[in-house]
Enzyme design. Structure first.
Site, PDB file in Angstrom:
ATOM      1  N   CYS A   1     -14.280  14.113  15.992  1.00  0.00           N
ATOM      2  CA  CYS A   1     -14.133  12.956  15.097  1.00  0.00           C
ATOM      3  C   CYS A   1     -14.067  13.355  13.627  1.00  0.00           C
ATOM      4  CB  CYS A   1     -15.245  11.944  15.349  1.00  0.00           C
ATOM      5  SG  CYS A   1     -16.905  12.473  14.859  1.00  0.00           S
TER       6      CYS A   1
ATOM      7  N   HIS B   1     -20.679   9.609  14.155  1.00  0.00           N
ATOM      8  CA  HIS B   1     -19.270   9.380  14.491  1.00  0.00           C
ATOM      9  C   HIS B   1     -18.552   8.788  13.286  1.00  0.00           C
ATOM     10  CE1 HIS B   1     -15.988   9.130  17.395  1.00  0.00           C
ATOM     11  NE2 HIS B   1     -15.646   7.997  16.802  1.00  0.00           N
TER      12      HIS B   1
ATOM     13  N   HIS C   1      -9.499   7.186  15.527  1.00  0.00           N
ATOM     14  CA  HIS C   1     -10.579   8.163  15.650  1.00  0.00           C
ATOM     15  C   HIS C   1     -10.376   9.006  16.898  1.00  0.00           C
ATOM     16  CE1 HIS C   1     -13.354   5.851  18.623  1.00  0.00           C
ATOM     17  NE2 HIS C   1     -12.142   5.340  18.686  1.00  0.00           N
TER      18      HIS C   1
END
Length: 353
Positions: free
Chosen positions: A268, A316, A328
């Site tokens: 990510c 994240h 993402h």
């Protein structure tokens, strides 16, 4: 004599007693096995329960991944400092060796010429005036020699300081490498458990266990993928943010690989770093550093190119592209994709340009 032997006594209940004892012993063993957890079959999980467990494992693995990324960044920095210190020490040692050779030559010359007293040399000289000039030169040379000796001593001290600093960096590098190994074992362990859980499901159940992520991915068709970058880029506040969004759209479908920063696979924070690197902006490697890399913005202020972060531990990150969506790299079971920002616990946002 044999007739007077006592008959052998048989225990009461005979075989029945032995059978009962064996049954009790086996039951006890089974109970003990159940208590310590060995030999106990795992309960059959529903697809929904598998999804919950797998999502938790992926999130825990991502926390470890960001720690791994941070440790790797620090290890690389320590390695660069160590190499720099070693290069400096090597250059100083070369200069030290040259200075030592020069001093050795001067000392040898003095030794060879030092057999006669200076007064005797003056008396025997054919040209006393020239001798006196040479003597003055030797005195000046002696002063320079003393300075050279002081310089050698200074270089020795500097080299020892560099070696001490290099030892500290080497210790730091070893510590970071041990940390990397620990985080890597955590990541691979959790991802391995997640794979084993998913392997229990059939293809259809596995698809259903993807939940909102899979549905969001399927809703982003080729037409959306081609049309979205232009509209998202036009809403961005800065041309660099627009370029980062465009890069992210180009990477849709790329696989998630923990620790990867592109160009063909990402985790990510690696996707975010690569997108802005392509736009000419340098960002830190980890999510918990990236959130501090720009100006914090509220959810109502979000514009394409802003970084959106999730979970309490900021483990994240995605790139906001407008309309409540982001691009993402979710996890190993899902490639780079467009999804709603509501699918994970929202933690905050940063505008980096």
């Amino acid at each position: 004599m044999a007739a007077h032997r006592k008959p052998r006594q048989r225990s009461m209940g005979g075989g029945k007693a032995r059978t009962a004892a064996t049954t009790i012993a086996l039951a006890g063993a089974a109970t003990a096995t159940g208590l310590d957890g060995t030999g106990h079959a795992e309960p059959q999980l529903t697809p929904g329960q598998v999804k919950t467990k797998v999502d938790k494992l992926y999130q825990e693995a991502e926390v470890a991944t960001e720690k791994y990324n941070g440790a790797k960044e620090k290890a690389e920095a320590a390695g660069q400092r160590l190499r720099s210190l070693q290069d400096q020490a090597a250059r100083k040692e070369e200069r030290l060796n040259s200075a030592r050779d020069a001093l050795g030559s001067v000392a040898a010359a003095q030794y060879r010429a030092g057999g006669l007293d200076p007064a005797v040399q003056l008396a025997l000289s054919d040209d006393p005036d020239r001798y006196l000039e040479n003597a003055e030169f030797v005195e000046r040379a002696g002063s320079r020699q003393n300075a050279a000796v002081a310089g050698v001593r200074k270089q020795l001290r500097e080299i020892e300081q560099l070696r001490g600093a290099a030892h500290i960096e080497l210790t730091s590098l070893k510590s970071r490498r041990a940390e990397l190994k620990q985080h890597k074992e955590t990541i691979t362990g959790k991802l391995g458990t997640a794979r084993r859980l998913l392997s229990r499901l059939g293809p259809q159940e596995r698809s259903l266990s993807g939940g909102s992520q899979d549905r969001a991915s399927r809703s982003t068709g080729p037409r959306d993928t081609l049309a979205a970058p232009g509209s998202a880029s036009s809403q961005a506040t800065d041309s660099r943010a627009a370029a980062a969004v465009s890069y992210a759209y180009q990477k849709l479908g790329s696989p998630y690989v923990w620790g990867a920063t592109g160009p063909n696979a990402f985790d990510c924070s690696g996707l975010v770093q690569a997108a802005y690197r392509a736009a000419g902006v340098s960002l830190p490697r980890t999510t918990y550093s990236q959130i501090a890399a720009g100006r914090r913005v509220s959810r109502s202020e979000l514009l394409p190119g802003d970084l959106v972060f999730f979970y309490a531990g900021i483990s994240h990150v995605g790139i906001y592209v407008g309309n409540g969506r982001m691009i993402h790299a979710p996890n190993p079971s899902a490639p780079v994709r467009v999804t709603p920002i509501d699918e994970m616990p929202y933690a905050g946002a940063t505008r980096v340009v």
